[in-house]
Design an enzyme around this catalytic site. Sequence first.
Site, PDB file in Angstrom:
ATOM      1  N   CYS A  71       0.811  -1.404   0.211  1.00 31.25           N
ATOM      2  CA  CYS A  71      -0.097  -0.030  -0.413  1.00 31.25           C
ATOM      3  C   CYS A  71       1.146   0.944  -0.108  1.00 31.25           C
ATOM      4  O   CYS A  71       1.965   1.230   1.185  1.00 31.25           O
ATOM      5  CB  CYS A  71      -0.969   0.052   1.528  1.00 31.25           C
ATOM      6  SG  CYS A  71      -1.792   1.815   1.003  1.00 31.25           S
ATOM      7  N   HIS A 163      -3.549  -1.703 -11.149  1.00 29.98           N
ATOM      8  CA  HIS A 163      -5.291  -0.687 -10.979  1.00 29.98           C
ATOM      9  C   HIS A 163      -5.076   0.181 -12.570  1.00 29.98           C
ATOM     10  O   HIS A 163      -4.335  -0.614 -13.549  1.00 29.98           O
ATOM     11  CB  HIS A 163      -3.437   0.091 -11.059  1.00 29.98           C
ATOM     12  CG  HIS A 163      -3.278   1.074  -9.217  1.00 29.98           C
ATOM     13  ND1 HIS A 163      -4.510   1.495  -8.328  1.00 29.98           N
ATOM     14  CD2 HIS A 163      -2.558   0.232  -8.678  1.00 29.98           C
ATOM     15  CE1 HIS A 163      -3.597   1.683  -7.520  1.00 29.98           C
ATOM     16  NE2 HIS A 163      -3.368   1.359  -6.804  1.00 29.98           N
ATOM     17  N   GLU A 212     -10.960   1.303  -4.420  1.00 32.92           N
ATOM     18  CA  GLU A 212      -9.905   0.326  -4.170  1.00 32.92           C
ATOM     19  C   GLU A 212     -10.249  -0.927  -4.239  1.00 32.92           C
ATOM     20  O   GLU A 212     -10.941  -1.177  -3.102  1.00 32.92           O
ATOM     21  CB  GLU A 212      -9.012   0.515  -2.531  1.00 32.92           C
ATOM     22  CG  GLU A 212      -7.793   1.837  -2.233  1.00 32.92           C
ATOM     23  CD  GLU A 212      -6.498   1.803  -1.539  1.00 32.92           C
ATOM     24  OE1 GLU A 212      -6.470   1.040  -0.983  1.00 32.92           O
ATOM     25  OE2 GLU A 212      -7.062   3.058  -0.881  1.00 32.92           O
ATOM     26  N   CYS A 221      -5.263   7.446  -2.806  1.00 32.33           N
ATOM     27  CA  CYS A 221      -4.319   5.986  -2.603  1.00 32.33           C
ATOM     28  C   CYS A 221      -2.775   6.286  -3.526  1.00 32.33           C
ATOM     29  O   CYS A 221      -2.726   6.823  -4.012  1.00 32.33           O
ATOM     30  CB  CYS A 221      -4.904   5.022  -3.248  1.00 32.33           C
ATOM     31  SG  CYS A 221      -4.426   3.511  -3.887  1.00 32.33           S
ATOM     32  N   GLY A 224      -2.533   3.960  -6.570  1.00 37.21           N
ATOM     33  CA  GLY A 224      -2.652   4.620  -7.481  1.00 37.21           C
ATOM     34  C   GLY A 224      -2.529   5.716  -8.093  1.00 37.21           C
ATOM     35  O   GLY A 224      -3.140   5.902  -9.338  1.00 37.21           O
TER      36      GLY A 224
END
Length: 278
Positions: A71, A163, A212, A221, A224
């Site tokens: 993450c 993504h 997400e 994010c 992202g």
Amino acid sequence: MKFTKMVAAGNDFIIFNGFEYTIKDYEKLALRCCDRHFSVGGDGIMICEKSSWADIKMVYYNSDGSEGEMCGNGIRCFAKYVYENKLIDIKTFTIETLSGIKTVELEIDKDNKVTSVKVNMGYPIFESAQIPVDINKKKVLLENLNIGDKKIQFSSVLAGVPHTVIFVDNIKEIDINSLGRKIELNKIFPKKTNVNFVEIIDKGHINIYTWERGAGRTLGCGTGSCASVVIGNILGKLNKKVEVNMEGGKIQVCLNDNYDIYMKGSAETICIGEFLNL
């Protein structure tokens, strides 16, 4: 079990020191802890563990109990946590994640507190089979997808996690929750996908809203943001250095000539506490 809750650009996480506790069921822990009505609440949990390959290991689980490869906003919280809790005593170190080993560089103030974290996120992967997307192409760029009566033009990349990036003219007119959920679960994405709706302000600034995988609508994010800048640069829409405005905050994303990705931003500690009935 003691915990620390942290936030980075609107993503909030619950962090545990795995050197102090033996955790048998991460999925159950994530489901219990991340519930925003009956627990502390968060987008995910992270556990610090010993690594055989890096200076420390980050275990990450989404709020729905699924394990995440890594993450982007979370790793900045993790880096701040391990330094300020003296699990790491150097300002540049490596973190093992399921998407590889990431190098972080900390900026420290006079009180020895972490003010910002720069992360080498590594290289994006474009091939459809590795993202994965069920389209047999070397790069998944500007493909069409029908969602109900809407035709969506999307691009996809693996930036730590899968993504999908969709450029829009006015981000506030998009039904993020409905479209995000439907795209995440679309059969063209065998392992599901994160969905990023991107509004370009200019070639150095974007606004981004994210749905997400495993967490739903979030206020930010990091991975992202990285994926969106990579796709935008390849399409000639963005520079290699971009300030990304998420709903919960800002970060900077920089690409070198080989598309090695660097992300820089802050992280904050919200609270420290102890669970009584896990």
